[in-house]
Write an enzyme that holds these catalytic residues in place. Structure first.
Site, PDB file in Angstrom:
ATOM      1  CD  GLU A  99     -10.540   5.338   0.115  1.00  0.00           C
ATOM      2  OE1 GLU A  99     -10.875   5.197  -1.057  1.00  0.00           O
ATOM      3  OE2 GLU A  99      -9.875   4.493   0.725  1.00  0.00           O
ATOM      4  CB  CYS A 121       0.799   9.449   4.385  1.00  0.00           C
ATOM      5  SG  CYS A 121       1.737   9.206   5.916  1.00  0.00           S
ATOM      6  CB  CYS A 128       2.044   2.274   3.121  1.00  0.00           C
ATOM      7  SG  CYS A 128       0.524   3.221   3.287  1.00  0.00           S
ATOM      8  CG  LEU A 224       9.055  -1.819  16.795  1.00  0.00           C
ATOM      9  CD1 LEU A 224       9.508  -0.425  17.160  1.00  0.00           C
ATOM     10  CD2 LEU A 224       9.139  -2.729  18.024  1.00  0.00           C
ATOM     11  CB  CYS A 345      -3.547  -2.813   6.368  1.00  0.00           C
ATOM     12  SG  CYS A 345      -1.991  -2.213   6.953  1.00  0.00           S
TER      13      CYS A 345
HETATM   14  S1  SF4 Z   1       1.675   3.156   6.816  1.00  0.00           S
HETATM   15 FE1  SF4 Z   1       1.110   4.516   5.101  1.00  0.00          FE
HETATM   16  S2  SF4 Z   1      -0.378   5.961   5.972  1.00  0.00           S
HETATM   17 FE2  SF4 Z   1       0.664   4.964   7.710  1.00  0.00          FE
HETATM   18  S3  SF4 Z   1       2.377   6.336   8.208  1.00  0.00           S
HETATM   19 FE3  SF4 Z   1       3.179   4.832   6.751  1.00  0.00          FE
HETATM   20  S4  SF4 Z   1       2.933   5.806   4.713  1.00  0.00           S
HETATM   21 FE4  SF4 Z   1       1.630   6.926   6.164  1.00  0.00          FE
END
Ligand code: SF4
Length: 363
Positions: A99, A121, A128, A224, A345
């Site tokens: 995306e 990821c 997340c 951070l 986000c």
């Molecule tokens: S916030 Fe989500 S996309 Fe970003 S590094 Fe962490 S797990 Fe991966």
């Protein structure tokens, strides 16, 4: 050399000198000026139009036969009517979904593009949705650049920036992200100013050091989110691989190269990471570094009852804000938009099982 069964190299992943060398390797008489004009036509398309002086017929024939000009397929594009964030879902030739998000900037008619660097990821950040997918694969430079070009060409205005804050950890796919950024900032590529290209990392220390040493000129944001080692490890499991002092040293190295404020992102989690202990830890770790803090409200796709994080209340946010101000650190509260269309986000894995993380309005 491209053999009969080898895939052709991708045009959208090439710099002019690479295109020129590739054609020369295959017996085509080509020079770099022609390669620049050819790439400007294809990648800067929509901004420059057809070059006035086209490359030679031999060059055009060679490029047609020896380079793959394919784009990612657009599966879906959805605009959040409340804030104008537009989420794109792309399909790669192998079926992988990724995306990008077009984000309206405060300056009217200007946009930035939030780009993914990986499919899924591996970092498993606790708040997340992408982290919960795991990593499928890295995106190639051409996939990143193709996504950018598609989003830019459909923008109802000017795209002036790109941020690597989508799906994936950009520094976990370092070489491809840097190659894509080079193409995006090339005068015959994306034509985006280097300072308007931002790469975000969750804090991979060796790559931050490498990035600082290589002096690319792109901006770096280090997420951070907590300066307390144990809490940070719980929120960002990758933090367990590095000592906080080593992360602080890497940020300091980058700060010396960047010669300006270093931005750290802080995903604000209600009831979790906005106490005085965090402010004291920031002072102890990074008190000597000229910092700026971007506060981002969490967007957890889960309900609290499912273990999701809630947003901080105004009272919690303001107390943290005041405590940070005592450090004389500039603070920017980032608008985290696109929530209604899961383009925000931390939410971007929700609709198709493979998506990005932050869509946060930059300046
Ligand atoms: S916030 Fe989500 S996309 Fe970003 S590094 Fe962490 S797990 Fe991966």
């Amino acid at each position: 050399m491209v053999g009969p069964s080898q895939p052709l190299p991708r045009l959208f992943g090439m710099l002019p000198e690479e295109l020129c060398a590739h054609l020369q390797d295959h017996g085509v008489r080509a020079n770099e000026g022609e390669a620049r004009r050819y790439l400007a036509h294809w990648i800067s398309h929509g901004q420059t139009g057809v070059p006035r002086k086209p490359p030679s017929r031999k060059f055009l024939d060679g490029a047609r036969d020896l380079v793959d000009h394919g784009h990612l397929e657009v599966v879906e594009r959805v605009t959040d009517p409340t804030d104008g964030f537009t989420k794109y879902l792309f399909r790669s030739p192998d079926g992988a979904l990724s995306e990008a998000v077009r984000i309206p900037l405060a300056k009217e008619g200007c946009f930035t593009v939030c780009l993914s660097s990986q499919v899924g990821c591996a970092m498993q950040c606790d708040f997340c949705a992408t982290g919960r997918l795991g990593l499928t694969r890295n995106l190639a430079p051409w996939e990143i650049v193709s996504a950018f070009c598609t989003v830019r060409d459909e923008a109802p205005g000017r795209v002036t920036g790109a941020v690597f804050m989508g799906q994936g950890e950009p520094f976990h796919n370092y070489d491809a992200v840097i190659q894509a950024a080079r193409i995006l900032s090339d005068p015959c590529g994306g034509r985006i100013a280097k300072k308007a290209i931002t790469i975000s990392t969750v804090g991979l220390v060796p790559q931050i050091r490498r990035f600082a040493a290589e002096r690319h000129g792109y901006r770096l944001i280090v997420s951070l989110t907590s300066a307390l080692p144990e809490r940070r490890r719980a929120l960002l499991p990758v933090a367990g691989r590095f000592e906080m002092e080593d992360l602080a040293a890497a940020i300091r190295e980058y700060s010396e190269v960047a010669k300006g404020l270093v931005t750290v992102a802080w995903v604000l989690l209600g009831g979790v990471n906005h106490d005085q202990a965090e402010v004291d830890a920031i002072r102890a770790l990074l008190g000597d570094v000229p910092l700026r803090v971007n506060l981002i409200d969490v967007n957890d796709a889960r309900e609290e009852a499912e273990g999701g994080y809630r947003r901080a209340t105004e009272v919690e946010r303001n107390l943290f804000f005041d405590a940070l101000q005592a450090l004389e650190v500039p603070i920017v509260r980032r608008y985290s938009g696109g929530g209604n269309e899961k383009a925000a986000c931390g939410m971007l894995a929700a609709s198709h099982g493979a998506t990005a993380s932050p869509a946060t309005r930059a300046e």
